[in-house]
Structures are given as structure tokens and as C-alpha cells.
Design a protein around this motif. Structure first.
Motif, PDB file in Angstrom:
ATOM      1  N   ASP A 158      -4.015  23.902  48.347  1.00 22.95           N
ATOM      2  CA  ASP A 158      -4.691  22.720  47.816  1.00 22.95           C
ATOM      3  C   ASP A 158      -3.732  21.536  47.911  1.00 22.95           C
ATOM      4  O   ASP A 158      -2.746  21.449  47.180  1.00 22.95           O
ATOM      5  CB  ASP A 158      -5.087  22.988  46.360  1.00 22.95           C
ATOM      6  N   ARG A 178     -22.026  24.876  52.546  1.00 21.67           N
ATOM      7  CA  ARG A 178     -20.797  25.684  52.523  1.00 21.67           C
ATOM      8  C   ARG A 178     -19.834  25.316  53.651  1.00 21.67           C
ATOM      9  O   ARG A 178     -18.823  25.972  53.850  1.00 21.67           O
ATOM     10  CB  ARG A 178     -21.146  27.182  52.640  1.00 21.67           C
ATOM     11  N   ASP A 181     -16.195  24.616  52.508  1.00 20.90           N
ATOM     12  CA  ASP A 181     -15.602  25.510  51.512  1.00 20.90           C
ATOM     13  C   ASP A 181     -14.183  25.879  51.919  1.00 20.90           C
ATOM     14  O   ASP A 181     -13.928  26.252  53.067  1.00 20.90           O
ATOM     15  CB  ASP A 181     -16.428  26.798  51.385  1.00 20.90           C
ATOM     16  N   SER A 189     -13.240  25.759  44.813  1.00 22.88           N
ATOM     17  CA  SER A 189     -14.274  25.926  43.787  1.00 22.88           C
ATOM     18  C   SER A 189     -14.434  27.398  43.438  1.00 22.88           C
ATOM     19  O   SER A 189     -14.070  28.288  44.210  1.00 22.88           O
ATOM     20  CB  SER A 189     -15.605  25.369  44.281  1.00 22.88           C
ATOM     21  N   ALA A 190     -15.003  27.660  42.270  1.00 17.96           N
ATOM     22  CA  ALA A 190     -15.228  29.045  41.831  1.00 17.96           C
ATOM     23  C   ALA A 190     -16.170  29.766  42.790  1.00 17.96           C
ATOM     24  O   ALA A 190     -15.982  30.950  43.097  1.00 17.96           O
ATOM     25  CB  ALA A 190     -15.792  29.057  40.410  1.00 17.96           C
ATOM     26  N   GLU A 191     -17.189  29.046  43.262  1.00 23.74           N
ATOM     27  CA  GLU A 191     -18.152  29.665  44.186  1.00 23.74           C
ATOM     28  C   GLU A 191     -17.481  30.026  45.513  1.00 23.74           C
ATOM     29  O   GLU A 191     -17.705  31.107  46.065  1.00 23.74           O
ATOM     30  CB  GLU A 191     -19.321  28.714  44.437  1.00 23.74           C
ATOM     31  N   LYS A 193     -14.283  30.558  46.012  1.00 27.90           N
ATOM     32  CA  LYS A 193     -13.323  31.638  45.767  1.00 27.90           C
ATOM     33  C   LYS A 193     -14.026  32.989  45.715  1.00 27.90           C
ATOM     34  O   LYS A 193     -13.542  33.986  46.274  1.00 27.90           O
ATOM     35  CB  LYS A 193     -12.565  31.379  44.477  1.00 27.90           C
TER      36      LYS A 193
END
Length: 295
Positions: A158, A178, A181, A189-191, A193
Motif C-alpha cells: 500500500d 473489481r 482490486d 479493502s476487506a472485500e 482481501k
């Protein structure tokens, strides 16, 4: 960002590798005058050294990498050559890319029906490199060698905080929810990951089931290694290798095995095979091996 089958110590080397196109010489089966398959006393020596990648534009290890494409060419030629009685995989690799690995593993595994195949881990056979070794009839390694690291790793960097401090911002214009991503310009993001973790888990299942098939041990036994590296006799005890011996002794042992006209059995974690009879005319492998590895 991509999943990798590599020991963490070698992850940076893989990340810095840039895949090269396949040259015409390689596509035509030529290697600029260099022998495509090194042989000694009817044994094909196939070297797996450095980071393993799908393609690097060469048949043999070069620039700290070995390509699955080049290894496939060497192994298939050795299988097709009637003068080659057996194949020795000589590995010193911490692993590498996923792409191209499992098809090559299957080629080695299926090739066992044609010719005896041994793997010498000298001195590292980790992750993708261990998957290659596991496909052989038998795995031998010196007492200080390490085998295992049967796992998958994926890294995300990051850069958003560093860029903010530098007064920079990046706007990604994209289509598809996506599409971006895991990009390095924003926190993961949590999604994203969760999706990447699912991909890693799927690859891990493929890896552990493949090694279990190759080594004729349970998948739970493979998973219980927890992707650790095992040295020498500890690798044998864990079912990841068959015997501890020096590298020059391994080549001699394989020659003796071939001379005894016995096809090796599928590997078993703790099985001990009787030594093959020794030929009175066997070559001096310490000097022969030096010629091969020095060529």
C-alpha cells in the motif's frame, strides 16, 4: 501482485523478474550449439536453479532463474531419447511462479511410467521447486539440504500514505467493479482481501493435493508441515524425502539402481529400499559429475 509458490526469502527475486519472450532458437529446439540435455552414463541431468518462472527465454538456468518451459523441453527430450535410461532432477531453488508449474509437475509424474526419475535436492527444494521434486520416484538430499515450504504467498504493498506525504495522488479510471482490486495506490479493502485469500486457499489445496499424490502420503500430512522447511533427516521423517546422502553419492546410487534393472517403487514416507547390486564397471561419478556440472 500475484500468488507465488516461493519461500519468502526468495520473494523479492521473483517480484523483480520480468518475463522474457521465447526466442526462435528455443522454439525450434536449438540451443546455440549447447547440449539441450546433459547426460552422463545414460542419466539425463536436468538442473533447476534459482527462481522458477514460466518463461525466461532460455532452456537452461540463466540469470538466476529456471523456466518451466525450458525444463519441459529437457524432460520431454530425455523421455523420448532411447539412450537415456533415467532422469535426475538436480534442484537448488526456493521456488517461484505458479503459472506453468502444475503442468510440468504432471509431466514428471506421468513420465515415471516411462523411465526412472530421481530428484536430488542440493541444497534447497522449496515450494514450487519441492513440487517438482515430489513428482519424482525418489527424493534424496545431503544432510544440510532443506525441503518443504509447501505453501502459497501473495504480497500487497500500500503506497497511499507514502504518496500522500510526497504530495501525490493517483486516480484510476476503470470499468468493472473489481478491476482495480489490490492496486498499490489505495489500502486493500476487506472485500478484495477476502477474494485474494480465497484464491490463495484454492492454490494451496491444489499444491497440497498434488504433493500428496506424488509422495503417496495423506494430504493432511502435507498440510501438517505448515509450509515449514525441513533439513536432512527431518525431511525424511516428515515424508518429504527418502534418503540423506551426498550429491555425488546420489548420482552413483541412481546409476547403481539403473544397473540393477529395478524400476523404483512409488515413494513411501518411511520405506527403505534395498541397495541395488553394484556394477564392477560403474564409472567414477565424482569426476563424471564434475564434468557435467562444469559444462
Amino acid at each position: 501482485m500475484f500468488p507465488a509458490l516461493v519461500h519468502p526469502a526468495h520473494f523479492h527475486s521473483l517480484a523483480s523478474f520480468k518475463e522474457q519472450p521465447t526466442p526462435a532458437a528455443m522454439q525450434s529446439g536449438q540451443a546455440g550449439g549447447q547440449a539441450i540435455v546433459h547426460t552422463v552414463a545414460g542419466i539425463a541431468i536436468v538442473s533447476v536453479a534459482g527462481v522458477t518462472v514460466h518463461r525466461n527465454g532460455a532452456i537452461h538456468p540463466t540469470g538466476g532463474t529456471s523456466s518451466y518451459e525450458g525444463l519441459q523441453i529437457q524432460i520431454q527430450m530425455a523421455l523420448d531419447n532411447p539412450d537415456v535410461r533415467g532422469i535426475m532432477l538436480d534442484l537448488n531453488s526456493g521456488g517461484g511462479e505458479v503459472a506453468g508449474l502444475f503442468d510440468l509437475v504432471d509431466l514428471i509424474y506421468e513420465g515415471r511410467a516411462q523411465k526412472p526419475i530421481w530428484a536430488l535436492i542440493d541444497e534447497t527444494g522449496a515450494s514450487a521447486a519441492y513440487a517438482l521434486a515430489s513428482a519424482a520416484h525418489r527424493i534424496v538430499m545431503p544432510r544440510t539440504a532443506q525441503a518443504g515450504s509447501i505453501g502459497v504467498v501473495l504480497g500487497h504493498v500500500d503506497m497511499s500514505s507514502a504518496m500522500e506525504k510526497a504530495g501525490l495522488s493517483v486516480t484510476l479510471i476503470h470499468a468493472g467493479a473489481r478491476k482495480v482490486d489490490g492496486n498499490q495506490f489505495a489500502p486493500l479493502s476487506a472485500e478484495a482481501k477476502a477474494r485474494l485469500q480465497a484464491e490463495v486457499d484454492q492454490l494451496y489445496s491444489l499444491l497440497t493435493s498434488t504433493v500428496a499424490r506424488n509422495r503417496a502420503i495423506s494430504e493432511s500430512a502435507v498440510r501438517n508441515t505448515q509450509a515449514a522447511l525441513f533439513t536432512g533427516q527431518h525431511a525424511v521423517k516428515a515424508g518429504l524425502a527418502d534418503e540423506v546422502m551426498a550429491s555425488h553419492d546420489a548420482l552413483q546410487a541412481f546409476y547403481d539402481h539403473l544397473n540393477g534393472q529395478r524400476r523404483p517403487a512409488a515413494p513411501r514416507a518411511h520405506a527403505q529400499q534395498a541397495a541395488a547390486p553394484v556394477s564392477a564397471e560403474r564409472p567414477a561419478f565424482r569426476s563424471l559429475a564434475a564434468k557435467v556440472y562444469g559444462s
